[in-house]
Write a protein that holds these residues in place. Structure first.
Motif, mmCIF file in Angstrom:
data_model
loop_
_atom_site.group_PDB
_atom_site.id
_atom_site.type_symbol
_atom_site.label_atom_id
_atom_site.label_comp_id
_atom_site.label_asym_id
_atom_site.label_seq_id
_atom_site.Cartn_x
_atom_site.Cartn_y
_atom_site.Cartn_z
ATOM 1 N N GLY A 28 -76.619 -55.106 -18.797
ATOM 2 C CA GLY A 28 -77.678 -55.528 -17.884
ATOM 3 C C GLY A 28 -77.303 -56.686 -16.982
ATOM 4 N N LYS A 29 -76.032 -57.082 -16.982
ATOM 5 C CA LYS A 29 -75.576 -58.180 -16.111
ATOM 6 C C LYS A 29 -75.091 -57.584 -14.789
ATOM 7 C CE LYS A 29 -74.145 -60.797 -20.196
ATOM 8 N NZ LYS A 29 -72.998 -61.368 -20.952
ATOM 9 N N LEU A 30 -76.055 -57.147 -13.989
ATOM 10 C CA LEU A 30 -75.731 -56.347 -12.809
ATOM 11 C C LEU A 30 -74.989 -57.122 -11.738
ATOM 12 C CD1 LEU A 30 -79.093 -54.402 -12.585
ATOM 13 C CD2 LEU A 30 -76.968 -53.711 -13.697
ATOM 14 N N SER A 31 -75.425 -58.351 -11.458
ATOM 15 C CA SER A 31 -74.770 -59.152 -10.422
ATOM 16 C C SER A 31 -73.313 -59.414 -10.785
ATOM 17 C CB SER A 31 -75.503 -60.478 -10.220
ATOM 18 O OG SER A 31 -76.803 -60.258 -9.714
ATOM 19 N N MET A 32 -73.064 -59.749 -12.049
ATOM 20 C CA MET A 32 -71.700 -60.003 -12.488
ATOM 21 C C MET A 32 -70.871 -58.723 -12.499
ATOM 22 S SD MET A 32 -71.193 -63.138 -12.766
ATOM 23 C CE MET A 32 -69.525 -62.925 -13.392
ATOM 24 N N LEU A 134 -71.246 -49.264 -3.000
ATOM 25 C CA LEU A 134 -72.139 -48.704 -4.022
ATOM 26 C C LEU A 134 -72.532 -49.758 -5.062
ATOM 27 C CD1 LEU A 134 -73.346 -45.875 -4.549
ATOM 28 C CD2 LEU A 134 -71.625 -45.622 -6.349
ATOM 29 N N ALA A 135 -71.549 -50.533 -5.507
ATOM 30 C CA ALA A 135 -71.823 -51.538 -6.543
ATOM 31 C C ALA A 135 -72.775 -52.617 -6.045
ATOM 32 C CB ALA A 135 -70.508 -52.168 -7.021
ATOM 33 N N THR A 136 -72.586 -53.044 -4.803
ATOM 34 C CA THR A 136 -73.448 -54.101 -4.269
ATOM 35 C C THR A 136 -74.799 -53.556 -3.803
ATOM 36 O OG1 THR A 136 -72.261 -53.871 -2.143
ATOM 37 C CG2 THR A 136 -71.574 -55.657 -3.607
ATOM 38 N N LEU A 137 -74.823 -52.296 -3.348
ATOM 39 C CA LEU A 137 -76.087 -51.671 -2.969
ATOM 40 C C LEU A 137 -77.016 -51.576 -4.179
ATOM 41 C CD1 LEU A 137 -77.911 -50.106 -0.982
ATOM 42 C CD2 LEU A 137 -76.656 -48.024 -1.623
ATOM 43 N N ALA A 138 -76.437 -51.369 -5.352
ATOM 44 C CA ALA A 138 -77.235 -51.239 -6.568
ATOM 45 C C ALA A 138 -78.061 -52.491 -6.851
ATOM 46 C CB ALA A 138 -76.319 -50.932 -7.763
ATOM 47 N N LEU A 139 -77.639 -53.632 -6.319
ATOM 48 C CA LEU A 139 -78.377 -54.883 -6.546
ATOM 49 C C LEU A 139 -79.726 -54.884 -5.836
ATOM 50 C CD1 LEU A 139 -75.490 -57.503 -6.216
ATOM 51 C CD2 LEU A 139 -76.391 -56.433 -8.284
ATOM 52 N N ALA A 189 -61.607 -67.738 -5.500
ATOM 53 C CA ALA A 189 -62.542 -66.650 -5.199
ATOM 54 C C ALA A 189 -63.401 -66.314 -6.419
ATOM 55 C CB ALA A 189 -61.769 -65.415 -4.740
ATOM 56 N N VAL A 190 -62.761 -66.271 -7.589
ATOM 57 C CA VAL A 190 -63.497 -65.971 -8.826
ATOM 58 C C VAL A 190 -64.526 -67.061 -9.110
ATOM 59 C CG1 VAL A 190 -63.296 -65.747 -11.327
ATOM 60 C CG2 VAL A 190 -61.656 -64.594 -9.845
ATOM 61 N N ALA A 191 -64.118 -68.328 -8.944
ATOM 62 C CA ALA A 191 -65.022 -69.453 -9.213
ATOM 63 C C ALA A 191 -66.256 -69.398 -8.319
ATOM 64 C CB ALA A 191 -64.279 -70.775 -9.012
ATOM 65 N N VAL A 192 -66.031 -69.154 -7.013
ATOM 66 C CA VAL A 192 -67.151 -69.084 -6.071
ATOM 67 C C VAL A 192 -68.053 -67.898 -6.397
ATOM 68 C CG1 VAL A 192 -67.783 -68.726 -3.654
ATOM 69 C CG2 VAL A 192 -65.882 -70.240 -4.227
ATOM 70 N N ALA A 193 -67.422 -66.752 -6.719
ATOM 71 C CA ALA A 193 -68.199 -65.544 -7.019
ATOM 72 C C ALA A 193 -69.036 -65.713 -8.283
ATOM 73 C CB ALA A 193 -67.257 -64.347 -7.172
ATOM 74 N N VAL A 194 -68.479 -66.373 -9.292
ATOM 75 C CA VAL A 194 -69.204 -66.571 -10.546
ATOM 76 C C VAL A 194 -70.352 -67.558 -10.361
ATOM 77 C CG1 VAL A 194 -69.013 -67.499 -12.890
ATOM 78 C CG2 VAL A 194 -67.272 -65.937 -12.027
ATOM 79 N N MET A 195 -70.153 -68.552 -9.501
ATOM 80 C CA MET A 195 -71.199 -69.548 -9.245
ATOM 81 C C MET A 195 -72.374 -68.951 -8.460
ATOM 82 S SD MET A 195 -68.855 -72.874 -8.319
ATOM 83 C CE MET A 195 -70.243 -73.847 -7.759
ATOM 84 N N PHE A 196 -72.051 -68.058 -7.512
ATOM 85 C CA PHE A 196 -73.097 -67.459 -6.673
ATOM 86 C C PHE A 196 -72.958 -65.932 -6.676
ATOM 87 C CE2 PHE A 196 -71.635 -71.503 -4.837
ATOM 88 C CZ PHE A 196 -72.795 -72.272 -4.938
ATOM 89 N N PRO A 197 -73.119 -65.296 -7.825
ATOM 90 C CA PRO A 197 -72.863 -63.848 -7.920
ATOM 91 C C PRO A 197 -73.733 -62.986 -7.026
ATOM 92 C CG PRO A 197 -74.003 -64.648 -9.872
ATOM 93 C CD PRO A 197 -73.594 -65.852 -9.085
ATOM 94 N N GLU A 198 -75.031 -63.233 -7.016
ATOM 95 C CA GLU A 198 -75.929 -62.373 -6.245
ATOM 96 C C GLU A 198 -75.752 -62.573 -4.749
ATOM 97 O OE1 GLU A 198 -80.614 -61.035 -6.289
ATOM 98 O OE2 GLU A 198 -79.757 -62.201 -7.931
ATOM 99 N N ILE A 204 -71.067 -59.479 0.715
ATOM 100 C CA ILE A 204 -70.002 -58.478 0.745
ATOM 101 C C ILE A 204 -70.562 -57.110 1.069
ATOM 102 C CG2 ILE A 204 -68.248 -57.308 -0.642
ATOM 103 C CD1 ILE A 204 -67.479 -60.141 0.107
ATOM 104 N N PHE A 205 -71.755 -56.812 0.567
ATOM 105 C CA PHE A 205 -72.395 -55.526 0.851
ATOM 106 C C PHE A 205 -72.561 -55.316 2.349
ATOM 107 C CE2 PHE A 205 -76.431 -53.556 2.095
ATOM 108 C CZ PHE A 205 -76.162 -52.249 1.739
ATOM 109 N N VAL A 206 -73.041 -56.347 3.042
ATOM 110 C CA VAL A 206 -73.260 -56.244 4.491
ATOM 111 C C VAL A 206 -71.949 -55.914 5.204
ATOM 112 C CG1 VAL A 206 -73.926 -57.497 6.571
ATOM 113 C CG2 VAL A 206 -75.260 -57.767 4.478
#
Length: 245
Positions: A28-32, A134-139, A189-198, A204-206
């Motif tokens: 259920g950790k969709l953003s991550m 697809l992965a980001t659209l799911a959010l 990149a990982v640090a920034v993504a983990v801090m602001f996942p959603e 990135i989706f856009v």
């Protein structure tokens, strides 16, 4: 020997992130889960560049890359979409749409491996881009209905196996010295993504959606141009027959 293994380490990292994305989706950790796919895209973009920079490209690396891509950008995004939007629709429909995406992704990769490409272009939407969309659209599953998600999944599947041309940015070179700094870029990149996942996922989706839609528009323009040519030919034929009738 160690130098030749470096590109494969990036590819294996890509594969592991895809697996992490699948497990996070089930938890259920969709953003991550979406972030795992995005970071996998980063590693996928680096492995080929690193291989070219170190002059250690190999058939083994290419095959490993394709196998990893099926998991990270085919299976993982499809399962993320399934757990968010397709789980509650008709079982047969949900299972079929979910399965179609990685199957078409595998077909896309197989075609890419055996057919010579067009310099500067991909033929069909690359599976990392399709999986990222697809992965980001799911959010957006709370704001978007299941029928739209089904159509989007099928459209992305079609674009992967289509003959639409997409710009190829993978051939952009990477200086050998830059390989040393690649791990730093990944960590940041990982640090920034983990801090602001959603937030990062939706940004990135856009970008990826615009890339996917660019090719879709090109396809529509091409079909429109063909129809115009056919109409002109028919018009010319009518004029010719009327003059010589």
């Amino acid at each position: 020997m160690i130098q030749k293994s470096i590109p494969s380490l990036f590819t294996i990292g890509n594969l592991m992130l895809g697996m992490f994305g699948i497990m996070m989706a089930f938890d259920g950790k969709l953003s991550m889960a979406a972030i795992m796919v995005i970071i996998a895209m980063l590693l996928d973009g680096l492995d080929g560049r690193v291989a070219r920079a170190l002059k250690c490209e190999s058939e083994f690396g290419k095959e490993l890359d394709s196998l990893s891509d099926v998991v990270s950008f085919g299976v993982a995004p499809a399962l993320i979409m399934y757990t968010t939007s397709l789980q509650d629709v008709n079982t047969a429909l949900g299972w079929t749409v979910t399965a179609i995406f990685p199957v078409f992704g595998a077909l896309r990769l197989a075609r890419f491996n055996v057919r010579p490409g067009i310099p500067g272009y991909f033929v069909g939407l690359p599976i990392p881009a399709a999986g990222g969309v697809l992965a980001t659209l799911a959010l957006f599953h709370k704001d978007v209905s299941a029928p739209f998600m089904i159509i989007a999944t099928l459209l992305l599947s079609y674009l992967m196996v289509s003959t639409v041309k997409y710009p190829n940015f993978k051939k952009v070179g990477l200086p050998k010295k830059a390989v040393i700094g690649a791990p730093v870029v990944i960590v940041v990149a990982v640090a920034v993504a983990v801090m602001f996942p959603e937030q990062i996922s939706k940004l990135i989706f856009v970008l990826l959606a615009l890339y996917a839609l660019y090719g879709f528009k090109q396809n529509i323009d091409r079909l429109t141009a063909r129809r115009r040519k056919r109409r002109r030919r028919r018009g010319d034929d009518k004029v010719y027959h009327s003059k010589n009738g």
